[in-house]
Motif scaffolding. Structure first.
Motif, PDB file in Angstrom:
ATOM      1  N   PRO A   1      85.533  31.582  57.615  1.00 23.66           N
ATOM      2  CA  PRO A   1      85.612  32.865  58.320  1.00 23.66           C
ATOM      3  C   PRO A   1      87.056  33.339  58.489  1.00 23.66           C
ATOM      4  N   GLY A   2      87.255  34.643  58.291  1.00 25.12           N
ATOM      5  CA  GLY A   2      88.572  35.229  58.493  1.00 25.12           C
ATOM      6  C   GLY A   2      89.448  35.235  57.266  1.00 25.12           C
ATOM      7  N   VAL A   3      89.001  34.549  56.199  1.00 27.33           N
ATOM      8  CA  VAL A   3      89.797  34.502  54.978  1.00 27.33           C
ATOM      9  C   VAL A   3      89.450  35.691  54.092  1.00 27.33           C
TER      10      VAL A   3
ATOM     11  N   LEU B   1      95.517  34.805  48.982  1.00 28.71           N
ATOM     12  CA  LEU B   1      94.708  34.942  50.187  1.00 28.71           C
ATOM     13  C   LEU B   1      95.525  35.482  51.352  1.00 28.71           C
ATOM     14  N   ARG B   2      94.828  36.215  52.213  1.00 33.55           N
ATOM     15  CA  ARG B   2      95.373  36.586  53.515  1.00 33.55           C
ATOM     16  C   ARG B   2      94.548  35.863  54.572  1.00 33.55           C
ATOM     17  N   VAL B   3      95.251  35.093  55.390  1.00 34.62           N
ATOM     18  CA  VAL B   3      94.596  34.247  56.383  1.00 34.62           C
ATOM     19  C   VAL B   3      95.236  34.499  57.740  1.00 34.62           C
ATOM     20  N   PRO B   4      94.444  34.648  58.813  1.00 30.87           N
ATOM     21  CA  PRO B   4      95.048  34.798  60.142  1.00 30.87           C
ATOM     22  C   PRO B   4      96.014  33.659  60.422  1.00 30.87           C
ATOM     23  N   ALA B   5      97.184  33.995  60.956  1.00 32.25           N
ATOM     24  CA  ALA B   5      98.240  33.003  61.153  1.00 32.25           C
ATOM     25  C   ALA B   5      97.779  31.807  61.973  1.00 32.25           C
ATOM     26  N   GLY B   6      96.920  32.059  62.945  1.00 26.32           N
ATOM     27  CA  GLY B   6      96.481  30.992  63.835  1.00 26.32           C
ATOM     28  C   GLY B   6      95.633  29.924  63.165  1.00 26.32           C
ATOM     29  N   VAL B   7      95.032  30.251  62.027  1.00 25.76           N
ATOM     30  CA  VAL B   7      94.161  29.280  61.351  1.00 25.76           C
ATOM     31  C   VAL B   7      94.684  28.920  59.958  1.00 25.76           C
ATOM     32  N   ALA B   8      95.870  29.393  59.613  1.00 27.32           N
ATOM     33  CA  ALA B   8      96.398  29.169  58.266  1.00 27.32           C
ATOM     34  C   ALA B   8      96.513  27.684  57.931  1.00 27.32           C
ATOM     35  N   GLU B   9      96.975  26.901  58.878  1.00 29.81           N
ATOM     36  CA  GLU B   9      97.125  25.463  58.648  1.00 29.81           C
ATOM     37  C   GLU B   9      95.772  24.818  58.371  1.00 29.81           C
ATOM     38  N   ARG B  10      94.776  25.157  59.178  1.00 28.47           N
ATOM     39  CA  ARG B  10      93.436  24.575  59.008  1.00 28.47           C
ATOM     40  C   ARG B  10      92.816  25.020  57.694  1.00 28.47           C
ATOM     41  N   VAL B  11      92.969  26.287  57.366  1.00 29.08           N
ATOM     42  CA  VAL B  11      92.389  26.813  56.127  1.00 29.08           C
ATOM     43  C   VAL B  11      93.063  26.179  54.912  1.00 29.08           C
TER      44      VAL B  11
ATOM     45  N   GLY C   1     105.255  36.480  52.166  1.00 33.31           N
ATOM     46  CA  GLY C   1     105.187  37.666  51.328  1.00 33.31           C
ATOM     47  C   GLY C   1     103.914  38.431  51.616  1.00 33.31           C
ATOM     48  N   PRO C   2     103.410  39.210  50.664  1.00 33.25           N
ATOM     49  CA  PRO C   2     102.203  40.008  50.892  1.00 33.25           C
ATOM     50  C   PRO C   2     100.965  39.157  51.180  1.00 33.25           C
ATOM     51  N   TYR C   3     100.966  37.892  50.728  1.00 29.91           N
ATOM     52  CA  TYR C   3      99.875  36.961  50.974  1.00 29.91           C
ATOM     53  C   TYR C   3     100.469  35.727  51.642  1.00 29.91           C
ATOM     54  N   ASN C   4      99.660  35.031  52.436  1.00 31.32           N
ATOM     55  CA  ASN C   4     100.224  33.862  53.105  1.00 31.32           C
ATOM     56  C   ASN C   4      99.607  32.536  52.664  1.00 31.32           C
ATOM     57  N   LEU C   5      98.708  32.584  51.673  1.00 29.14           N
ATOM     58  CA  LEU C   5      98.175  31.351  51.101  1.00 29.14           C
ATOM     59  C   LEU C   5      97.839  31.619  49.634  1.00 29.14           C
TER      60      LEU C   5
ATOM     61  N   ARG D   1     107.363  41.051  42.266  1.00 30.44           N
ATOM     62  CA  ARG D   1     107.107  40.668  43.664  1.00 30.44           C
ATOM     63  C   ARG D   1     107.462  39.195  43.794  1.00 30.44           C
ATOM     64  N   THR D   2     108.000  38.830  44.932  1.00 27.59           N
ATOM     65  CA  THR D   2     108.396  37.449  45.158  1.00 27.59           C
ATOM     66  C   THR D   2     107.669  36.897  46.368  1.00 27.59           C
ATOM     67  N   LEU D   3     107.021  35.752  46.179  1.00 24.19           N
ATOM     68  CA  LEU D   3     106.364  35.037  47.273  1.00 24.19           C
ATOM     69  C   LEU D   3     107.117  33.730  47.483  1.00 24.19           C
ATOM     70  N   LEU D   4     107.799  33.607  48.595  1.00 20.19           N
ATOM     71  CA  LEU D   4     108.545  32.387  48.874  1.00 20.19           C
ATOM     72  C   LEU D   4     107.560  31.287  49.253  1.00 20.19           C
ATOM     73  N   LEU D   5     107.642  30.162  48.544  1.00 18.56           N
ATOM     74  CA  LEU D   5     106.754  29.046  48.841  1.00 18.56           C
ATOM     75  C   LEU D   5     107.237  28.340  50.099  1.00 18.56           C
TER      76      LEU D   5
END
Length: 341
Positions: A305-307, A249-259, A277-281, A140-144
């Motif tokens: 919350p949401g993480v 981690l999977r984080v809602p896109a709207g709060v990814a920066e803050r998280v 990829g399958p995870y966004n953080l 699996r590949t997760l692009l940084l």
């Protein structure tokens, strides 16, 4: 670095060792005379301590291509057939494209950080390399994407706040970059500092057969342009933080920066980066005990919350770190594969 026989008994890092290492994490090329009054040990003793630490591979300073030179990179997760993990790891370790390689327990057998000059080259490397390796079951590949913090900003936490500030004051004041550096000289400087990030300007100039002023100005320019980063590393097993885990981690896109920014405030987090990829953080974390893996997981999920922590892996052995081969116990060896730029 001229490493001594690894079969000799290694003493644990004492508190002065850790204070010295943290000081060099802040300013890797600091003069011993400037650190001596902060650490409370004379400069000759500091030099001897560092020689012992580096000779045993307990700590090391190395220069790397900075963000101003690197192309795209990715986390490559590899599932191996039974018995094939070590052979795959050793094969990948010889590649300039593979910067870091961890043998892990969890949802992947190997985790490698890989990079190339552009996305096409990265794709060709991953697909072609995996095709040529026997024993690979799945990848699996997760692009940084956006890094929030990297391991170069992590600290041992052995210095007080005032001492940390004092070391920070030993850093050279950034100056304006002076033109461009000849590519041949840049490569030579990266190679020299990759082997020993504390190599003096005098020694580098002598080795390369160029003037000291030219070397000094080139180093300043490369650092200012983000083409050179010098980092201090420590052997994890001897650092007081012997457990290394990766969290996905999977984080809602709207709060990814803050998280992502919030994760950098956790003292255990060495790297936090958004991924595609399958995870966004993804987090790389050092901890004091294996029980802390679950404790930190609960703290993250309850505190943010949401993480959702979708997966995690504990590192059993690190075989390569930022281009340098690691031996038993994660001790640095003399073997350094220049990172691809």
């Amino acid at each position: 670095m001229n490493k001594v026989d690894r079969s000799t008994q290694l003493a644990s890092l004492d508190e002065t060792d850790k204070r010295l290492i943290q000081a060099l994490q802040i300013n890797p090329r600091a003069r011993w005379a400037s650190l001596a009054p902060i650490i409370g040990v004379d400069s000759v003793t500091l030099a001897r301590r560092w020689e012992r630490l580096s000779d045993h591979g307990l700590a090391w300073v190395a220069g790397h291509p900075g963000p101003g030179t690197r192309g795209p990179s990715a986390i490559l997760e590899i599932e191996a057939e039974p018995g094939a993990t070590l052979e795959i790891a050793h094969s990948l370790a010889a590649d300039r494209e593979a910067f870091t390689i961890d043998h892990t327990a969890g949802g992947r057998d190997l985790l490698a950080i890989v990079g190339a000059s552009d996305l096409d080259s990265l794709s060709e490397y991953i697909m072609g390399r995996m095709r040529r390796l026997s024993g690979v079951r799945a990848t699996r590949t997760l692009l940084l994407s956006s890094p929030f913090t990297d391991a170069g900003q992590w600290r041992l936490r052995s210095l007080s706040t005032d001492e940390t500030s004092a070391v920070e004051r030993t850093l050279d004041v950034p100056t304006a970059a002076r033109g461009e550096v000849d590519p041949q000289l840049e490569n030579a400087l990266l190679h020299a500092l990759g082997q020993d990030g504390r190599a003096t300007v005098t020694n580098i100039a002598r080795e390369l057969g160029v003037g000291q002023r030219r070397v000094r100005e080139a180093l300043t320019t490369l650092s200012t342009q983000g083409r050179l980063v010098v980092r201090t590393e420590v052997a994890r097993a001897h650092s007081g933080w012997p457990v290394h885990a990766w969290y996905f981690l999977r984080v809602p896109a709207g709060v990814a920066e803050r998280v992502g920014s919030a994760m950098t405030r956790l003292g255990e987090v060495r790297m936090a980066a958004s991924t595609i990829g399958p995870y966004n953080l993804v987090l790389s974390v050092w901890m004091r005990a294996l029980a802390d893996v679950q404790r930190l997981e609960v703290a993250i999920e309850e505190g943010v919350p949401g993480v959702s922590i979708a997966d995690r892996s504990v590192v059993l052995q690190s075989l390569k770190k930022e281009g340098r081969y690691l031996g038993t116990g994660g001790l640095a060896t003399d073997t350094m594969i220049p990172m691809l730029i």
